[in-house]
Design an enzyme around this catalytic site. Structure first.
Site, PDB file in Angstrom:
ATOM      1  N   HIS A   1       3.336 -21.490   1.090  1.00 33.96           N
ATOM      2  CA  HIS A   1       3.572 -22.793   0.433  1.00 33.96           C
ATOM      3  C   HIS A   1       2.260 -23.517   0.244  1.00 33.96           C
ATOM      4  O   HIS A   1       1.939 -24.409   1.025  1.00 33.96           O
ATOM      5  CB  HIS A   1       4.521 -23.633   1.276  1.00 33.96           C
ATOM      6  CG  HIS A   1       5.175 -24.741   0.534  1.00 33.96           C
ATOM      7  ND1 HIS A   1       4.667 -26.013   0.462  1.00 33.96           N
ATOM      8  CD2 HIS A   1       6.328 -24.769  -0.175  1.00 33.96           C
ATOM      9  CE1 HIS A   1       5.486 -26.777  -0.241  1.00 33.96           C
ATOM     10  NE2 HIS A   1       6.502 -26.044  -0.637  1.00 33.96           N
TER      11      HIS A   1
ATOM     12  N   ILE B   1       0.153 -26.741   0.702  1.00 32.16           N
ATOM     13  CA  ILE B   1       0.749 -28.074   0.763  1.00 32.16           C
ATOM     14  C   ILE B   1       1.878 -28.034   1.784  1.00 32.16           C
ATOM     15  O   ILE B   1       2.718 -27.124   1.765  1.00 32.16           O
ATOM     16  CB  ILE B   1       1.300 -28.503  -0.607  1.00 32.16           C
ATOM     17  CG1 ILE B   1       0.159 -28.610  -1.621  1.00 32.16           C
ATOM     18  CG2 ILE B   1       2.046 -29.827  -0.511  1.00 32.16           C
ATOM     19  CD1 ILE B   1       0.619 -28.859  -3.038  1.00 32.16           C
TER      20      ILE B   1
ATOM     21  N   GLY C   1       7.709 -30.947   1.956  1.00 37.01           N
ATOM     22  CA  GLY C   1       8.260 -32.271   2.183  1.00 37.01           C
ATOM     23  C   GLY C   1       9.327 -32.287   3.252  1.00 37.01           C
ATOM     24  O   GLY C   1       9.402 -33.224   4.064  1.00 37.01           O
ATOM     25  N   VAL C   2      10.136 -31.258   3.295  1.00 37.58           N
ATOM     26  CA  VAL C   2      11.200 -31.204   4.299  1.00 37.58           C
ATOM     27  C   VAL C   2      10.617 -31.173   5.709  1.00 37.58           C
ATOM     28  O   VAL C   2      11.195 -31.716   6.648  1.00 37.58           O
ATOM     29  CB  VAL C   2      12.149 -30.010   4.035  1.00 37.58           C
ATOM     30  CG1 VAL C   2      11.462 -28.685   4.284  1.00 37.58           C
ATOM     31  CG2 VAL C   2      13.421 -30.129   4.834  1.00 37.58           C
TER      32      VAL C   2
ATOM     33  N   GLU D   1      11.034 -33.731   8.783  1.00 42.02           N
ATOM     34  CA  GLU D   1      11.339 -33.217  10.125  1.00 42.02           C
ATOM     35  C   GLU D   1      10.367 -33.795  11.150  1.00 42.02           C
ATOM     36  O   GLU D   1      10.768 -34.144  12.264  1.00 42.02           O
ATOM     37  CB  GLU D   1      11.282 -31.692  10.138  1.00 42.02           C
ATOM     38  CG  GLU D   1      11.420 -31.056  11.507  1.00 42.02           C
ATOM     39  CD  GLU D   1      12.776 -31.258  12.194  1.00 42.02           C
ATOM     40  OE1 GLU D   1      12.833 -31.132  13.437  1.00 42.02           O
ATOM     41  OE2 GLU D   1      13.777 -31.532  11.502  1.00 42.02           O
TER      42      GLU D   1
END
Length: 158
Positions: A59, A65, A68-69, A73
């Site tokens: 990723h 990067i 976002g998840v 978290e």
């Protein structure tokens, strides 16, 4: 009863104290340190984002990067430490479970080599359900924010 539950602010808390509050372990433990904790207000925690994170392998290759998840978290884990310390749950075996995530917004990419500042405030604090507002910052700039709800409960039975 923990110091926080008695109304005293805490911080900084090192990784051992974070691990005592959270069940998460590598590679999913996303809080490295707690800078400050106000049991009636909120928490400021740090995630050191390094190139060694497993998720950077895919990723994205050539342009790493943080997903976002995983930023959300990390905010939730900071909220978990806040709830455990504030409600005096350390050592009780209780877990803090996500129930809802609302209004998540991602404003800038999070790349390796930064200190991600996690700021989470109580919106509502009850013994079994808490609501939080969180934001993640890099050098004072908001990179993500979300509101979320968590349930405090016993772990699933075997």
């Amino acid at each position: 009863m923990s110091e926080a539950a008695e109304g005293k602010g805490l911080g900084p808390l090192d990784i051992r104290r974070v691990m005592a509050a959270l069940p998460h372990r590598y590679p999913l433990l996303l809080v490295d340190r707690v800078e400050s904790l106000d049991p009636d207000g909120g928490i400021v925690a740090i995630k050191a984002v390094t190139m060694n994170e497993q998720f950077f392998q895919g990723h994205f290759p050539g342009r790493p990067i943080m997903p976002g998840v995983l930023i959300v978290e990390a905010l939730a884990q900071a909220a978990g430490v806040l709830a455990v310390e504030s409600l005096g749950l350390a050592g009780s075996g209780k877990l803090v479970y996500f129930m809802a995530i609302e209004g998540a917004k991602f404003r800038a990419p999070v790349e390796p080599g930064v200190l991600l500042r996690l700021e989470v405030q109580f919106v509502q604090k009850r013994p079994t359900v808490c609501k939080f507002a969180g934001r993640a910052l890099i050098e004072g700039k908001v990179v993500a924010e979300a509101n979320f709800t968590a349930m405090i409960a016993d772990p699933p039975s075997d």
